[in-house]
Structure formats: structure tokens, C-alpha cells
Design a protein around this motif. Sequence first.
Motif, PDB file in Angstrom:
ATOM      1  N   VAL A 158       0.852  -1.195   0.000  1.00 40.64           N
ATOM      2  CA  VAL A 158       0.000   0.000   0.000  1.00 40.64           C
ATOM      3  C   VAL A 158       0.885   1.242   0.000  1.00 40.64           C
ATOM      4  O   VAL A 158       1.659   1.450   0.932  1.00 40.64           O
ATOM      5  N   ALA A 159       0.781   2.057  -1.039  1.00 40.45           N
ATOM      6  CA  ALA A 159       1.580   3.280  -1.110  1.00 40.45           C
ATOM      7  C   ALA A 159       0.977   4.361  -0.224  1.00 40.45           C
ATOM      8  O   ALA A 159      -0.241   4.389  -0.003  1.00 40.45           O
ATOM      9  N   PRO A 160       1.787   5.267   0.293  1.00 43.34           N
ATOM     10  CA  PRO A 160       1.229   6.421   1.006  1.00 43.34           C
ATOM     11  C   PRO A 160       0.277   7.198   0.096  1.00 43.34           C
ATOM     12  O   PRO A 160       0.497   7.278  -1.118  1.00 43.34           O
ATOM     13  N   LEU A 161      -0.767   7.767   0.679  1.00 42.42           N
ATOM     14  CA  LEU A 161      -1.674   8.610  -0.093  1.00 42.42           C
ATOM     15  C   LEU A 161      -1.048   9.965  -0.370  1.00 42.42           C
ATOM     16  O   LEU A 161      -1.230  10.545  -1.443  1.00 42.42           O
ATOM     17  N   ILE A 162      -0.303  10.480   0.614  1.00 45.02           N
ATOM     18  CA  ILE A 162       0.329  11.783   0.457  1.00 45.02           C
ATOM     19  C   ILE A 162       1.685  11.782   1.144  1.00 45.02           C
ATOM     20  O   ILE A 162       1.852  11.194   2.219  1.00 45.02           O
ATOM     21  N   LEU A 191      -9.165  12.613   1.165  1.00 46.20           N
ATOM     22  CA  LEU A 191      -9.247  12.878   2.606  1.00 46.20           C
ATOM     23  C   LEU A 191     -10.321  13.905   2.958  1.00 46.20           C
ATOM     24  O   LEU A 191     -10.620  14.110   4.133  1.00 46.20           O
ATOM     25  N   GLY A 192     -10.857  14.573   1.953  1.00 47.56           N
ATOM     26  CA  GLY A 192     -11.840  15.613   2.218  1.00 47.56           C
ATOM     27  C   GLY A 192     -11.250  16.826   2.905  1.00 47.56           C
ATOM     28  O   GLY A 192     -11.937  17.507   3.682  1.00 47.56           O
ATOM     29  N   VAL A 193      -9.973  17.118   2.627  1.00 47.75           N
ATOM     30  CA  VAL A 193      -9.300  18.253   3.257  1.00 47.75           C
ATOM     31  C   VAL A 193      -8.571  19.069   2.195  1.00 47.75           C
ATOM     32  O   VAL A 193      -8.455  18.660   1.031  1.00 47.75           O
ATOM     33  N   TRP A 229      -7.112  22.451   6.062  1.00 49.76           N
ATOM     34  CA  TRP A 229      -8.464  23.001   6.198  1.00 49.76           C
ATOM     35  C   TRP A 229      -9.453  21.918   5.783  1.00 49.76           C
ATOM     36  O   TRP A 229      -9.079  20.965   5.072  1.00 49.76           O
ATOM     37  N   ASP A 230     -10.705  22.042   6.189  1.00 49.88           N
ATOM     38  CA  ASP A 230     -11.702  21.098   5.680  1.00 49.88           C
ATOM     39  C   ASP A 230     -12.151  21.541   4.298  1.00 49.88           C
ATOM     40  O   ASP A 230     -11.714  22.585   3.778  1.00 49.88           O
ATOM     41  N   ALA A 231     -13.023  20.755   3.684  1.00 47.06           N
ATOM     42  CA  ALA A 231     -13.423  21.019   2.302  1.00 47.06           C
ATOM     43  C   ALA A 231     -14.226  22.305   2.160  1.00 47.06           C
ATOM     44  O   ALA A 231     -14.365  22.830   1.045  1.00 47.06           O
ATOM     45  N   GLN A 232     -14.735  22.836   3.273  1.00 44.28           N
ATOM     46  CA  GLN A 232     -15.471  24.102   3.243  1.00 44.28           C
ATOM     47  C   GLN A 232     -14.566  25.297   3.559  1.00 44.28           C
ATOM     48  O   GLN A 232     -15.026  26.435   3.593  1.00 44.28           O
ATOM     49  N   GLY A 233     -13.300  25.034   3.775  1.00 43.07           N
ATOM     50  CA  GLY A 233     -12.353  26.120   4.019  1.00 43.07           C
ATOM     51  C   GLY A 233     -12.176  26.504   5.467  1.00 43.07           C
ATOM     52  O   GLY A 233     -11.587  27.542   5.762  1.00 43.07           O
ATOM     53  N   HIS A 234     -12.678  25.659   6.404  1.00 43.87           N
ATOM     54  CA  HIS A 234     -12.494  25.937   7.821  1.00 43.87           C
ATOM     55  C   HIS A 234     -11.174  25.331   8.290  1.00 43.87           C
ATOM     56  O   HIS A 234     -10.893  24.158   8.039  1.00 43.87           O
ATOM     57  N   LEU A 235     -10.385  26.118   8.987  1.00 41.18           N
ATOM     58  CA  LEU A 235      -9.095  25.662   9.469  1.00 41.18           C
ATOM     59  C   LEU A 235      -9.272  24.504  10.451  1.00 41.18           C
ATOM     60  O   LEU A 235     -10.088  24.563  11.366  1.00 41.18           O
TER      61      LEU A 235
END
Length: 260
Positions: free
Chosen positions: A120-124, A194-196, A216-222
Motif C-alpha cells: 500500500v503506497a502512502p496517499l500523500i 481525505l476531504g481536506v 483546512w476542511d473542504a469548506q475552508g475551515h481551518l
Amino acid sequence: MSQITTSVDPSTDLSPTAGLPASLPDHTQLPDSDGNFVKNFQEPPEGDLLTDCITPILQQRHPDGQYCIGRDCGIYWGLTEPPEPPEKGAEAPDWFYVPDVPPTLNGEYRRSYVLWKEFVAPLIVLEFVSGDGTEERDKTRYKGKFWVYEQAIRVPFYGIYEVKRSQVEVYQLVNGRYQLMPANQRNHYPIEPLGVELGIWQGQYQNMVFPWLRWWDAQGHLLLTAEERLEQEQQRTEQERQRADRLAAQLRALGVEPEV
């Protein structure tokens, strides 16, 4: 140095260990250090910050706890031949995340991450630049970091963070090649699995003011650290207490004694 590859010929074995020796070294048999120092004082706190902020997200995505985060530890991707040492077949990113793998092996902490044992490769993968960024963008076959992450490990997202320039470059693996991602309207880079989002935040962390790499989350909240979350909760509690005090004072002014 040999590279872990599979053949596209349908008549051949397509398993991850095809063509490799039957007995391959694992993380307990491979070096876990090359003797290099961490390059500056900012790198350890940066890794702390990234991990702290994203841990609640990862715990939600992996309620079974099956994920791991690595920092300055080797990802073994290729087998070397003497006289080259084993660590020549590894890269040690400043920070990386691997989904759906156990955080420990046989009850022991990981000394390194061995691709031919886990597949399994790292995602990031994130690299923190201390020099001029040449090392992180090196595409030399079998040797350059960029080439290894793109062609050998095949990491879906690769980030190059330069604190001196207050910037981060994020590459996404598309059809086997890295493409530089454009920033969104918030100047962030979405890591959609990851939704981030990843971006630069100017502020103080662990008594140092820097342009930090943050989530940040997908809505731009830190995404906050544990300390920031606690401080936010304390502020909310204090605001509620002050509102209650004001309301009680208003009631008393009207001749009404508020219930406790």
C-alpha cells in the motif's frame, strides 16, 4: 538498484513480489537511519502541527485505527545490490500518511515502511525544503526524490513546502505522471480522498511565528490543534457565562430574581 515493477504481459505473474527473491527483508532487518540530522528547528514542530490537526479526521475515516503516519522514517521501495547499502533503496519523507495499514506490526513500533511487505503506497507525502528545493524536485532516475515518489512509490499526492518562500507546491499523480495542481479560490490544494485542503497559514505555533503548512476542511475551515480546540471551547464557555450574567442582571433590574 532494482525497482519493484510488474509486467503487463498477461502470461506473467502480476503479484507485487513477482520476480523478487522468496525471502525479502522486513522493517526489522533494514536500517532505520542514515545518520543525517533534522535540518532545522522548524521541521519537527511542522510535523507535529500537521499530525495534530488531521488526527480527528483520520480517526473518523479509520474507526478501526488502521492507518499510519510517518515522519522522517524510511519508505523502502527498491532492493539494492552490494556494495550499495539497503537505505539507497529508500526515501524518508518529512511527513506521510498511509491508509488502511496497521500502525504497528506484531505489536512493535515500525522502524520503516517496506513496500514489498505491505503493497500500500502512502496517499500523500510532504517534503519540507531546507535548501533551494533542488533535492525535492530531482527527477534523476532511481535517485531523485521526485522520480522515486512519482515512478517507484507512485504516491498520489506529493507536496513540496518551502517556508522561506511561504509556499507549497502540490503534485497529483495523473496517468502515471505528476501534474502540478492549481490552487483553489482559497489558495488551497484539495486532497479529495481525505476531504481536506492543504495550504499556508501565517501564525504562531510552539512559540514560533512562521508561514506554516496546515490543513483546512473542504469548506475552508481551518482544522485546529488540540490546544486550539480547547481554547475555542473555553472561549465558548466564557461567552455563555457572560450572556447568562447579563440576562440575570436584566431580570434583577426588573425585580425578578433569576433561578439558579
